[in-house]
Write an enzyme that holds these catalytic residues in place. Structure first.
Site, PDB file in Angstrom:
ATOM      1  N   ASP A 212      -1.493  44.532 -19.048  1.00 17.17           N
ATOM      2  CA  ASP A 212      -1.990  43.968 -17.760  1.00 17.17           C
ATOM      3  C   ASP A 212      -3.025  42.812 -17.794  1.00 17.17           C
ATOM      4  OD1 ASP A 212      -0.041  45.884 -16.915  1.00 17.17           O
ATOM      5  OD2 ASP A 212      -1.779  47.574 -16.507  1.00 17.17           O
TER       6      ASP A 212
ATOM      7  N   ARG B 220      -0.099  46.423 -12.840  1.00 18.75           N
ATOM      8  CA  ARG B 220      -0.856  47.271 -11.934  1.00 18.75           C
ATOM      9  C   ARG B 220      -1.319  46.357 -10.819  1.00 18.75           C
ATOM     10  NH1 ARG B 220      -3.881  51.839 -15.356  1.00 18.75           N
ATOM     11  NH2 ARG B 220      -3.075  53.192 -13.591  1.00 18.75           N
TER      12      ARG B 220
ATOM     13  N   ARG C 223      -1.778  60.276 -20.922  1.00 20.10           N
ATOM     14  CA  ARG C 223      -2.843  60.251 -19.872  1.00 20.10           C
ATOM     15  C   ARG C 223      -3.447  61.680 -19.861  1.00 20.10           C
ATOM     16  NH1 ARG C 223      -2.558  54.979 -17.743  1.00 20.10           N
ATOM     17  NH2 ARG C 223      -0.388  54.324 -17.966  1.00 20.10           N
TER      18      ARG C 223
ATOM     19  N   GLY D  78      -1.396  53.229 -20.919  1.00 19.16           N
ATOM     20  CA  GLY D  78       0.011  52.843 -20.922  1.00 19.16           C
ATOM     21  C   GLY D  78       0.207  52.245 -22.535  1.00 19.16           C
TER      22      GLY D  78
ATOM     23  N   ASP E 277      -9.019  50.199 -19.528  1.00 16.60           N
ATOM     24  CA  ASP E 277     -10.364  50.348 -19.124  1.00 16.60           C
ATOM     25  C   ASP E 277     -10.815  51.973 -18.923  1.00 16.60           C
ATOM     26  OD1 ASP E 277      -8.706  50.456 -16.995  1.00 16.60           O
ATOM     27  OD2 ASP E 277      -9.881  49.671 -15.757  1.00 16.60           O
TER      28      ASP E 277
ATOM     29  N   ASP F 295      -6.172  43.259 -17.740  1.00 18.78           N
ATOM     30  CA  ASP F 295      -7.081  43.419 -16.497  1.00 18.78           C
ATOM     31  C   ASP F 295      -8.214  44.052 -17.210  1.00 18.78           C
ATOM     32  OD1 ASP F 295      -6.044  45.850 -17.513  1.00 18.78           O
ATOM     33  OD2 ASP F 295      -5.599  46.646 -15.412  1.00 18.78           O
TER      34      ASP F 295
ATOM     35  N   THR G 137      -3.414  46.756 -23.485  1.00 21.49           N
ATOM     36  CA  THR G 137      -2.753  46.909 -22.255  1.00 21.49           C
ATOM     37  C   THR G 137      -1.964  45.446 -21.943  1.00 21.49           C
ATOM     38  OG1 THR G 137      -3.290  47.190 -19.927  1.00 21.49           O
ATOM     39  CG2 THR G 137      -4.984  46.286 -20.941  1.00 21.49           C
TER      40      THR G 137
HETATM   41  P1  ATP Z   1      -3.663  51.178 -18.829  1.00 16.47           P
HETATM   42  O1  ATP Z   1      -4.337  49.936 -18.272  1.00 16.47           O
HETATM   43  O2  ATP Z   1      -2.605  50.804 -19.710  1.00 16.47           O
HETATM   44  O3  ATP Z   1      -3.184  51.906 -17.743  1.00 16.47           O
HETATM   45  P2  ATP Z   1      -5.760  52.927 -19.541  1.00 16.47           P
HETATM   46  O4  ATP Z   1      -6.584  53.159 -20.713  1.00 16.47           O
HETATM   47  O5  ATP Z   1      -6.635  52.164 -18.379  1.00 16.47           O
HETATM   48  O6  ATP Z   1      -4.698  52.103 -19.895  1.00 16.47           O
HETATM   49  P3  ATP Z   1      -5.816  55.574 -17.795  1.00 16.47           P
HETATM   50  O7  ATP Z   1      -4.814  56.499 -17.249  1.00 16.47           O
HETATM   51  O8  ATP Z   1      -6.651  54.622 -16.784  1.00 16.47           O
HETATM   52  O9  ATP Z   1      -5.289  54.274 -18.747  1.00 16.47           O
HETATM   53  O10 ATP Z   1      -7.154  56.137 -18.788  1.00 16.47           O
HETATM   54  C1  ATP Z   1      -6.215  56.739 -19.994  1.00 16.47           C
HETATM   55  C2  ATP Z   1      -6.828  58.117 -20.307  1.00 16.47           C
HETATM   56  O11 ATP Z   1      -8.464  57.874 -20.503  1.00 16.47           O
HETATM   57  C3  ATP Z   1      -6.876  59.113 -19.194  1.00 16.47           C
HETATM   58  O12 ATP Z   1      -5.757  59.664 -18.871  1.00 16.47           O
HETATM   59  C4  ATP Z   1      -8.001  59.961 -19.572  1.00 16.47           C
HETATM   60  O13 ATP Z   1      -7.778  60.792 -20.568  1.00 16.47           O
HETATM   61  C5  ATP Z   1      -9.108  58.977 -20.002  1.00 16.47           C
HETATM   62  N1  ATP Z   1     -10.151  58.532 -19.014  1.00 16.47           N
HETATM   63  C6  ATP Z   1     -10.026  57.852 -18.014  1.00 16.47           C
HETATM   64  N2  ATP Z   1     -10.771  57.595 -17.312  1.00 16.47           N
HETATM   65  C7  ATP Z   1     -11.820  58.400 -17.912  1.00 16.47           C
HETATM   66  C8  ATP Z   1     -13.126  58.912 -17.449  1.00 16.47           C
HETATM   67  N3  ATP Z   1     -13.885  58.113 -16.451  1.00 16.47           N
HETATM   68  N4  ATP Z   1     -13.727  59.802 -18.198  1.00 16.47           N
HETATM   69  C9  ATP Z   1     -13.243  60.228 -19.317  1.00 16.47           C
HETATM   70  N5  ATP Z   1     -12.015  60.023 -19.499  1.00 16.47           N
HETATM   71  C10 ATP Z   1     -11.359  59.137 -18.904  1.00 16.47           C
END
Ligand code: ATP
Length: 340
Positions: A132, A176, A77, A16, A108, A134, A130
């Site tokens: 959040d 979230r 994503r 995000g 994360d 979190d 982020t």
């Molecule tokens: P936010 O907290 O804003 O949602 P985020 O980084 O946690 O941010 P996610 O959608 O969970 O958002 O992860 C972003 C991208 O990171 C995913 O779309 C994917 O491409 C990659 N990703 C997430 N988890 C994994 C994983 N276990 N292994 C490899 N790539 C990953």
């Protein structure tokens, strides 16, 4: 500045978007260039790494961006990155474009992607971006401050109209599964009730009793800040209106909380974290994440950082309740933990 062994680094934003990401990108680009590195910007997060949407970044490419919300590198994503084949292609493209170190600005999930890349030999450092808040190892994440201020201003406005019409208002904020934005808004806006995923016991009757009691004592409004992790604000409003007879409306603030010009705090902290990420890479470190803990910017091992314990502060929750004028409700909301 210390000499480094890297020649070229990359930077991407993932997950995000969050206000302040541009300040972090700007810091990575300019710190990298100042250290004699080539810097490459990767568009649309891991999607752009897999599809080779990669461009050289110069200092002027990030001029006039520090005050802007969103991310000039765009974000996405990327499902493919969750597969071994996707990670392999992303790592191969890093090597193909000479990217020896990668700064990943995101949450994360993005850091798990970074960890996977590191296992293919790419040096990686995460910067927590982020709204959040979190991410376990850090007391600050880029965008949280702006998001809270945006939501706070919106809730103030809803409160004006809610008071004028003697309504009950349920205002749903993002976060979230984490209640940090809700807790901060609850305190900053003087909400009568704050529903946090980490604390809420789903006993709606207690809220209804609070509303009725507040109205009996002459309160014109009743603001409930509800966290995204609890959700269902519209149906909650219908049930509360039916039970109390008080006009009750739900407002879901939604993505407006992710936009807008970043606050000074988000600009400054993001700038420090972006620079530090480059410095950490130049020290030859990998699998690190930048955090702000106990008053200091520090780097942590990514997996250890994500696995650390982090909780909503019970004392802040208790204060929020004690300031809301529902003097007798500690035991109702917190199961007696703070009952007098
Ligand atoms: P936010 O907290 O804003 O949602 P985020 O980084 O946690 O941010 P996610 O959608 O969970 O958002 O992860 C972003 C991208 O990171 C995913 O779309 C994917 O491409 C990659 N990703 C997430 N988890 C994994 C994983 N276990 N292994 C490899 N790539 C990953």
């Amino acid at each position: 500045m210390a000499k480094n062994q890297l020649n070229c680094i990359g930077v991407l934003t993932s997950g995000g978007d969050a206000p302040g990401m541009n300040a972090a990108i700007r810091a990575v680009v300019r710190r990298g260039l100042a250290k004699g590195l080539q810097v490459k910007g990767i568009m649309k997060g891991y999607e752009g790494l897999i599809d080779e949407q990669i461009k050289d970044m110069q200092a002027h490419d990030v001029s006039d961006t520090i005050q802007k919300g969103g991310t000039v590198l765009y974000t996405a994503r990327c499902k493919e990155m969750r597969t071994e084949e996707g990670v392999r292609r992303a790592a191969e493209n890093c090597l193909k474009h000479g990217i020896e170190g990668l700064v990943v600005i995101g949450g994360d999930g993005s850091f798990r992607g970074a960890e996977a890349l590191a296992n293919h030999g790419i040096n990686v450092v995460g910067v927590p971006g982020t709204i959040d808040l979190d991410i376990s190892c850090t007391e600050y994440t880029i965008g949280f401050d702006t998001a809270v201020n945006t939501a706070m201003e919106a809730i103030d406005k809803v409160r004006d109209t809610s008071t004028s019409h003697e309504r009950c208002s349920i205002i749903e904020v993002m976060g979230r599964n984490a209640g940090y934005i809700a807790l901060w808004c609850g305190i900053a806006n003087g909400a009568e009730d704050i529903l946090l995923p980490e604390k809420y016991d789903y006993d709606e009757q207690k809220i209804i009793d609070n509303i009725i009691e507040n109205r009996r004592r002459g309160k014109a409004h009743h603001i409930i800040v509800n966290a995204e992790g609890i959700g269902h604000s519209a149906s909650m409003a219908r049930r509360i209106e039916a039970a109390t007879g008080i006009d009750t409306r739900a407002t879901i603030l939604g993505h407006m909380q992710r936009g807008g010009s970043p606050t000074a705090k988000d600009r400054v902290y993001a700038s420090v974290m972006g620079c530090m990420a480059v410095d950490v890479l130049c020290e030859g470190k990998t699998k690190r994440v930048i955090g702000y803990k106990n008053g200091h910017f520090q780097d942590f091992d990514i997996m250890e950082g994500l696995a650390m314990e982090k909780h909503i502060d019970d004392y802040e929750v208790e204060i929020a309740s004690s300031l809301s004028h529902n003097y007798n409700k500690y035991d109702q909301v917190f199961g007696g933990e703070f009952a007098e």
